[in-house]
Design a protein around this motif. Structure first.
Motif, PDB file in Angstrom:
ATOM      1  N   ALA A  31      45.856  -7.837 -60.042  1.00 21.32           N
ATOM      2  CA  ALA A  31      46.543  -6.624 -60.273  1.00 21.32           C
ATOM      3  C   ALA A  31      48.067  -6.805 -59.615  1.00 21.32           C
ATOM      4  CB  ALA A  31      45.832  -5.465 -59.523  1.00 21.32           C
ATOM      5  N   ALA A  32      47.908  -7.206 -58.566  1.00 24.40           N
ATOM      6  CA  ALA A  32      49.390  -7.613 -57.770  1.00 24.40           C
ATOM      7  C   ALA A  32      50.292  -8.513 -58.715  1.00 24.40           C
ATOM      8  CB  ALA A  32      49.492  -8.163 -56.632  1.00 24.40           C
ATOM      9  N   MET A  33      49.583  -9.443 -59.527  1.00 25.37           N
ATOM     10  CA  MET A  33      50.318 -10.484 -60.052  1.00 25.37           C
ATOM     11  C   MET A  33      50.813 -10.006 -61.801  1.00 25.37           C
ATOM     12  SD  MET A  33      48.987 -14.263 -58.989  1.00 25.37           S
ATOM     13  CE  MET A  33      47.487 -13.786 -59.796  1.00 25.37           C
ATOM     14  N   LEU A  34      49.995  -9.192 -62.143  1.00 25.75           N
ATOM     15  CA  LEU A  34      49.926  -9.080 -63.736  1.00 25.75           C
ATOM     16  C   LEU A  34      50.173  -7.533 -63.887  1.00 25.75           C
ATOM     17  CD1 LEU A  34      46.512 -10.687 -64.933  1.00 25.75           C
ATOM     18  CD2 LEU A  34      48.676 -11.527 -64.617  1.00 25.75           C
ATOM     19  N   LEU A  35      49.989  -6.675 -63.126  1.00 23.54           N
ATOM     20  CA  LEU A  35      50.428  -5.156 -63.411  1.00 23.54           C
ATOM     21  C   LEU A  35      51.953  -4.901 -63.061  1.00 23.54           C
ATOM     22  CD1 LEU A  35      47.402  -3.142 -62.391  1.00 23.54           C
ATOM     23  CD2 LEU A  35      47.854  -4.017 -64.658  1.00 23.54           C
ATOM     24  N   ARG A  36      52.478  -4.067 -63.451  1.00 23.47           N
ATOM     25  CA  ARG A  36      53.950  -3.723 -63.222  1.00 23.47           C
ATOM     26  C   ARG A  36      53.793  -3.114 -61.727  1.00 23.47           C
ATOM     27  NH1 ARG A  36      56.930  -4.081 -67.702  1.00 23.47           N
ATOM     28  NH2 ARG A  36      56.103  -3.739 -69.704  1.00 23.47           N
ATOM     29  N   SER A  37      55.011  -3.292 -61.102  1.00 21.17           N
ATOM     30  CA  SER A  37      55.302  -3.008 -59.691  1.00 21.17           C
ATOM     31  C   SER A  37      54.876  -1.544 -59.409  1.00 21.17           C
ATOM     32  CB  SER A  37      56.587  -3.266 -59.351  1.00 21.17           C
ATOM     33  OG  SER A  37      57.547  -2.724 -60.011  1.00 21.17           O
ATOM     34  N   THR A  38      54.857  -0.850 -60.272  1.00 23.90           N
ATOM     35  CA  THR A  38      54.854   0.632 -60.132  1.00 23.90           C
ATOM     36  C   THR A  38      53.338   1.082 -60.329  1.00 23.90           C
ATOM     37  OG1 THR A  38      55.483   1.104 -62.501  1.00 23.90           O
ATOM     38  CG2 THR A  38      57.259   1.181 -60.775  1.00 23.90           C
ATOM     39  N   MET A  39      52.728   0.175 -60.809  1.00 28.19           N
ATOM     40  CA  MET A  39      51.311   0.359 -61.145  1.00 28.19           C
ATOM     41  C   MET A  39      49.917  -0.523 -60.261  1.00 28.19           C
ATOM     42  SD  MET A  39      51.320   2.596 -63.528  1.00 28.19           S
ATOM     43  CE  MET A  39      49.352   2.744 -63.510  1.00 28.19           C
ATOM     44  N   TRP A  40      50.643  -1.454 -59.734  1.00 31.28           N
ATOM     45  CA  TRP A  40      49.355  -2.263 -59.177  1.00 31.28           C
ATOM     46  C   TRP A  40      48.809  -1.605 -57.924  1.00 31.28           C
ATOM     47  CZ3 TRP A  40      48.667  -4.469 -54.504  1.00 31.28           C
ATOM     48  CH2 TRP A  40      49.900  -4.794 -53.785  1.00 31.28           C
ATOM     49  N   GLU A  41      49.481  -0.820 -57.196  1.00 30.21           N
ATOM     50  CA  GLU A  41      49.197  -0.277 -55.952  1.00 30.21           C
ATOM     51  C   GLU A  41      48.134   0.876 -56.223  1.00 30.21           C
ATOM     52  OE1 GLU A  41      52.557   0.972 -53.861  1.00 30.21           O
ATOM     53  OE2 GLU A  41      53.006  -0.997 -53.351  1.00 30.21           O
ATOM     54  N   ASN A  42      47.983   1.388 -57.166  1.00 34.46           N
ATOM     55  CA  ASN A  42      47.137   2.315 -57.806  1.00 34.46           C
ATOM     56  C   ASN A  42      45.971   2.010 -58.561  1.00 34.46           C
ATOM     57  OD1 ASN A  42      48.919   4.261 -56.329  1.00 34.46           O
ATOM     58  ND2 ASN A  42      50.163   4.383 -58.054  1.00 34.46           N
ATOM     59  N   TRP A  43      45.740   0.930 -58.512  1.00 31.99           N
ATOM     60  CA  TRP A  43      44.863   0.286 -59.652  1.00 31.99           C
ATOM     61  C   TRP A  43      43.289   0.503 -59.290  1.00 31.99           C
ATOM     62  CZ3 TRP A  43      41.114  -3.371 -58.752  1.00 31.99           C
ATOM     63  CH2 TRP A  43      41.261  -4.088 -57.507  1.00 31.99           C
ATOM     64  N   LEU A  44      42.941   0.821 -58.004  1.00 32.34           N
ATOM     65  CA  LEU A  44      41.637   0.973 -57.418  1.00 32.34           C
ATOM     66  C   LEU A  44      41.400   2.545 -57.409  1.00 32.34           C
ATOM     67  CD1 LEU A  44      39.272  -0.430 -56.455  1.00 32.34           C
ATOM     68  CD2 LEU A  44      40.079  -0.255 -54.020  1.00 32.34           C
ATOM     69  N   LYS A  45      40.622   2.999 -58.355  1.00 28.82           N
ATOM     70  CA  LYS A  45      40.724   4.373 -58.479  1.00 28.82           C
ATOM     71  C   LYS A  45      39.597   4.897 -57.628  1.00 28.82           C
ATOM     72  CE  LYS A  45      43.664   4.743 -61.865  1.00 28.82           C
ATOM     73  NZ  LYS A  45      45.086   5.289 -61.484  1.00 28.82           N
ATOM     74  N   PRO A  46      39.278   6.256 -57.477  1.00 26.02           N
ATOM     75  CA  PRO A  46      38.495   6.865 -56.499  1.00 26.02           C
ATOM     76  C   PRO A  46      36.929   6.578 -57.339  1.00 26.02           C
ATOM     77  CG  PRO A  46      40.318   8.530 -56.991  1.00 26.02           C
ATOM     78  CD  PRO A  46      40.698   7.285 -57.874  1.00 26.02           C
ATOM     79  N   GLY A  47      36.895   6.908 -58.732  1.00 27.14           N
ATOM     80  CA  GLY A  47      35.744   6.709 -59.154  1.00 27.14           C
ATOM     81  C   GLY A  47      35.069   5.351 -59.074  1.00 27.14           C
ATOM     82  N   THR A  48      35.905   4.137 -58.894  1.00 25.55           N
ATOM     83  CA  THR A  48      35.569   3.076 -58.631  1.00 25.55           C
ATOM     84  C   THR A  48      35.286   2.652 -57.322  1.00 25.55           C
ATOM     85  OG1 THR A  48      37.240   2.204 -60.388  1.00 25.55           O
ATOM     86  CG2 THR A  48      36.332   0.448 -58.627  1.00 25.55           C
ATOM     87  N   THR A  49      35.963   3.226 -56.160  1.00 26.39           N
ATOM     88  CA  THR A  49      35.706   2.970 -54.810  1.00 26.39           C
ATOM     89  C   THR A  49      34.144   3.778 -54.712  1.00 26.39           C
ATOM     90  OG1 THR A  49      37.854   3.075 -54.420  1.00 26.39           O
ATOM     91  CG2 THR A  49      36.514   3.559 -52.540  1.00 26.39           C
ATOM     92  N   PHE A  50      33.863   5.095 -55.148  1.00 25.34           N
ATOM     93  CA  PHE A  50      32.646   5.702 -54.794  1.00 25.34           C
ATOM     94  C   PHE A  50      31.594   4.986 -55.309  1.00 25.34           C
ATOM     95  CE2 PHE A  50      29.471   8.778 -56.170  1.00 25.34           C
ATOM     96  CZ  PHE A  50      29.153   9.313 -54.998  1.00 25.34           C
ATOM     97  N   GLY A  51      31.744   4.505 -56.635  1.00 26.17           N
ATOM     98  CA  GLY A  51      30.547   3.732 -57.194  1.00 26.17           C
ATOM     99  C   GLY A  51      30.372   2.654 -56.519  1.00 26.17           C
TER     100      GLY A  51
END
Length: 362
Positions: free
Chosen positions: A242-262
């Motif tokens: 995520a840090a390498m491939l996603l744009r700098s404005t997006m990679w910090e938010n890639w881990l979503k609440p639904g994923t974390t809870f699941g």
């Protein structure tokens, strides 16, 4: 302690599975086939493209490094130079076959540069394999650890190969951790129902993949640490990607609440199954894996979500291949793993602790 050795088939399994992945990535989308126009030269004899980027060459080299590595690890009694040559030739033949087939796909470009790059990647992987074999005692220590922790024979080798392919496919940051479909919330606003379905998909996968790993272990006391390592490695792979491939404005938010809870809910449920018998664990594993594919069917936008290309900081041509390959692997993997479990339960004394004189795979 009298320890005898036999040849492990793990490198062969990895080589075959990775080769299938290379074929899929090279020929996707498997549509629009047509014969080359009359007079079109064979790709080896056509002029090299006027423009090509170092990024394209690097991707083609890196893509074949694992394949060359696994091929060069096969044939333990074959001389090192011969294994290195087989790795190069096999990589070149696979690449040549894919480039030739791509001539019948207008959406793909057959190129001699790709052939050279892929062959170089196979050679580089072969060098790494020879370095591993040349380190005194390293491969033997790895084999002893593998035999001590995981079930042996073809059953264990095939299961570990499937586990490794699943981990490799986890690097795609457009697919949530322990999920099998793209995340539409990267482009659309996710409602509560969608968040819960995403959490359910991740939880089912944590339970299924965790139990799959548990069934490969010789002793239950290894399970807690093995699951933590599995989740940690998958998280590390996906976070780094995520840090390498996603744009700098997006990679910090890639881990979503639904994923974390699941993932958290799945890990808790997984721990509750550790004391169950292996037949029950096998059944629950297959149910959880297949349920991870059924859950997205309740939300069409989740199952049919398109790869969020605009969020990646990567050229779209290679990105399409990367997204298509990882998505296909993660969708097919639960089915393959369930078939493997059905085959595994038919093996005599599978998963039992080895006696001191049992063979150690190398």
């Amino acid at each position: 302690m009298n320890i005898r050795s036999h040849t492990t088939q793990l490198p062969q399994y990895f080589a075959v599975l990775y080769g299938v992945m290379a074929v899929y990535a090279s020929l996707e989308p498997f549509s629009g086939w047509m014969a080359p126009l009359p007079g079109t030269p064979f790709f080896l004899f056509s002029s090299w493209p006027a423009r090509y980027t170092r990024f394209d060459i690097a991707i083609n080299v890196i893509a074949y490094v694992p394949f060359g590595f696994f091929v060069a690890l096969t044939g333990r009694h074959t001389r090192a130079g011969a294994r290195f040559g087989i790795a190069i030739v096999t990589s070149a033949l696979l690449s040549a076959a894919m480039e030739t087939t791509q001539m019948f796909l207008p959406s793909r470009d057959a190129s001699a540069i790709d052939l050279v790059s892929n062959s170089a990647g196979g050679a580089l992987g072969g060098v790494v394999a020879l370095a591993l074999n040349g380190t005194p005692g390293l491969r033997a220590r790895i084999a002893q650890w593998r035999h001590r922790v995981f079930i042996g024979g073809r059953s264990g080798d095939l299961g570990l190969a499937l586990m490794g392919i699943w981990l490799l496919a986890q690097v795609n940051p457009g697919i949530p951790l322990f999920a099998a479909t793209f995340d539409p919330s990267l482009e659309l606003t996710r409602d509560l129902a969608g968040t819960l379905l995403q959490a359910a998909q991740c939880a089912f996968n944590v339970i299924g993949v965790g139990l799959f790993l548990a069934l490969l272990l010789r002793q239950r006391r290894y399970l807690g640490g093995a699951v933590l390592v599995l989740i940690g490695v998958a998280l590390m792979f996906k976070g780094a990607a995520a840090a390498m491939l996603l744009r700098s404005t997006m990679w910090e938010n890639w881990l979503k609440p639904g994923t974390t809870f699941g993932v958290a809910a799945g890990a808790i449920a997984l721990l509750l199954t550790t004391q169950l018998s292996r037949p029950v664990q096998t059944t629950l594993c297959a149910i959880a894996l297949l349920s991870s594919l059924i859950a997205p069917l309740l939300a069409p936008d989740m199952w049919h979500a398109r790869p969020p290309l605009a969020l990646f900081d990567w050229p779209y041509g290679h990105l399409l291949n990367f997204n298509g390959l990882t998505h296909a692997v993660l969708v097919v993997w639960p089915v393959l793993a369930s078939c493997y479990l059905m085959w595994l339960v038919g093996q005599p004394a599978w998963g039992e602790r080895a006696s001191p004189d049992q063979e150690v795979p190398r």
